[in-house]
Design an enzyme around this catalytic site. Structure first.
Site, mmCIF file in Angstrom:
data_model
loop_
_atom_site.group_PDB
_atom_site.id
_atom_site.type_symbol
_atom_site.label_atom_id
_atom_site.label_comp_id
_atom_site.label_asym_id
_atom_site.label_seq_id
_atom_site.Cartn_x
_atom_site.Cartn_y
_atom_site.Cartn_z
ATOM 1 N N TYR A 190 0.844 -1.195 0.000
ATOM 2 C CA TYR A 190 0.000 0.000 0.000
ATOM 3 C C TYR A 190 0.884 1.252 0.000
ATOM 4 O O TYR A 190 2.088 1.164 -0.190
ATOM 5 C CB TYR A 190 -0.999 -0.068 1.161
ATOM 6 N N ALA A 305 4.030 -11.496 12.737
ATOM 7 C CA ALA A 305 2.830 -12.069 12.127
ATOM 8 C C ALA A 305 3.234 -12.824 10.877
ATOM 9 O O ALA A 305 4.272 -12.550 10.280
ATOM 10 C CB ALA A 305 1.838 -10.968 11.761
ATOM 11 N N GLY A 328 -4.185 -13.990 12.335
ATOM 12 C CA GLY A 328 -5.249 -13.500 11.487
ATOM 13 C C GLY A 328 -6.319 -14.539 11.247
ATOM 14 O O GLY A 328 -7.358 -14.557 11.897
#
Length: 374
Positions: A190, A305, A328
């Site tokens: 992003y 993560a 997640g």
């Protein structure tokens, strides 16, 4: 029985308490930020109250789904925003529900950059980025539809402070909504990641070229947000090794190290990093790289993560490779994940086909807890 449980808890590294700055966490299992595309018209909905409260435990740390900082920040259907008063008011009952159960809740603030098309942009304008290079069409998560991206417009130097300010205002709005802090989304291809990665950023001005120049925008955002709400309420998510949305880097370790060493100067609360093995979406790849150099260099709390199980999450904490582990997909499918880890109970399987559907219940709040199946 209580004694047995207490002993079991102590022997599970993920279930040990941790002090993250001002926040006393009762365990180290973090809800990772998960885009769910159920915030109709960019406004968080009442069904999110149940979703987040189901996943809250006393002293648990939750990171909200990626939340747009402005009307140019959007690139997916029905992702939430935090740039208007309406957004702030809609988040309040969701945050209140997490706090009512004793959770600590951060808002992930986000700008998609070029991962968008005219349909998501105000006045159908081109998405903005550090570059004018477009992304090739990509298959959507359902394996059927194709996402198409409008070639982006390269931001001028004069426009960049305005984008930094959007992040600052989003952080202020998050605090007004009651969040305990914010996580700056600097990962996964992003806008912030687009600036940092040398395979995307082809600028020849002070925001491109050298590693320092490519990281300038990210650090300006960190500085602005930290000054607005206090560095002890700010985290950032980074994925130097990942190559999502054609955003790879030729020297990811140097990028990761430069960023964490720079972050130390701002004294922010945490750095949340994606494991090198998660180079592309949902696939674990063999990898010789590790996050240890970044972990050792960063002075705040370190969160890892990327494809963790109970076993390797426990191992990562026990061996000091991380402080906290973000889950997640397993947390999505197991609202009481910390309790299941404590008891070593079987896990619900997740259903990938309902990750991004707009239904307010199915695949969202209907995954059973241990208590509901007992």
């Amino acid at each position: 029985m209580e004694m047995v449980n207490a002993e079991a808890k102590q022997s599970v590294p993920l279930l040990t308490p941790y002090k993250m700055g001002r926040f006393n966490l009762s365990h180290r299992v973090v809800l990772a930020p998960l885009t769910r595309q159920k915030s109709y018209g960019s406004v968080p909905q009442p069904h999110a109250i149940l979703y987040y409260s189901q996943r809250t435990s006393p002293g648990g740390f939750l990171i909200a789904e990626a939340t747009g900082v402005s009307d140019t920040a959007q690139g997916y259907p029905d992702t939430p925003g935090i740039w208007t008063k309406e957004h702030v008011e809609a988040w309040k009952p969701i945050v209140d529900a997490v706090h009512a159960k004793g959770g600590i809740f951060f808002c992930q603030i986000w700008h998609v950059g070029r991962v968008s098309n005219r349909g998501f942009q105000p006045r159908r304008q081109a998405p903005i980025s550090c570059t004018g290079k477009p992304i090739m069409p990509q298959m959507r998560a359902n394996g059927i539809d194709e996402a198409r991206f409008t070639p982006p417009r390269r931001l001028s130097i004069e426009e960049i402070p305005g984008i930094v300010n959007d992040f600052r205002l989003a952080a202020r709005n998050a605090m007004e909504a009651g969040f305990d802090g914010v996580e700056i989304h600097g990962a996964h291809g992003y806008l912030i990641d687009q600036f940092m990665k040398d395979k995307v950023n082809d600028r020849t001005d002070e925001y491109g070229g050298s590693l320092q120049n490519r990281c300038k925008f990210a650090l300006e955002v960190v500085d602005a947000v930290a000054k607005e709400i206090g560095p002890d309420r700010v985290g950032i998510r980074l994925s130097p090794f990942a190559d999502y949305m054609e955003s790879g880097d030729t020297n990811p370790e140097a990028l990761g190290l430069y960023m964490v060493e720079s972050l130390n100067k701002y004294g922010i609360l945490y750095c949340h990093m994606i494991e090198p093995r998660m180079k592309t979406v949902g696939e674990i790849a063999a990898c010789s790289h590790t996050l240890m150099p970044m972990r050792e260099a960063f002075k705040g709390t370190f969160i890892s993560a990327g494809g963790f199980t109970r076993e390797d999450g426990n191992e990562a904490v026990a061996k000091g490779r991380t402080d906290l582990v973000a889950y997640g997909r397993w947390f999505l499918a197991n609202p009481d994940l910390p309790k299941r880890f404590q008891l070593d109970a079987p896990l619900n399987k997740y259903n990938r086909s309902t990750f991004y559907t707009s239904d307010p219940v199915v695949g969202y709040t209907d995954y059973p807890s241990l208590e509901s199946t007992a």
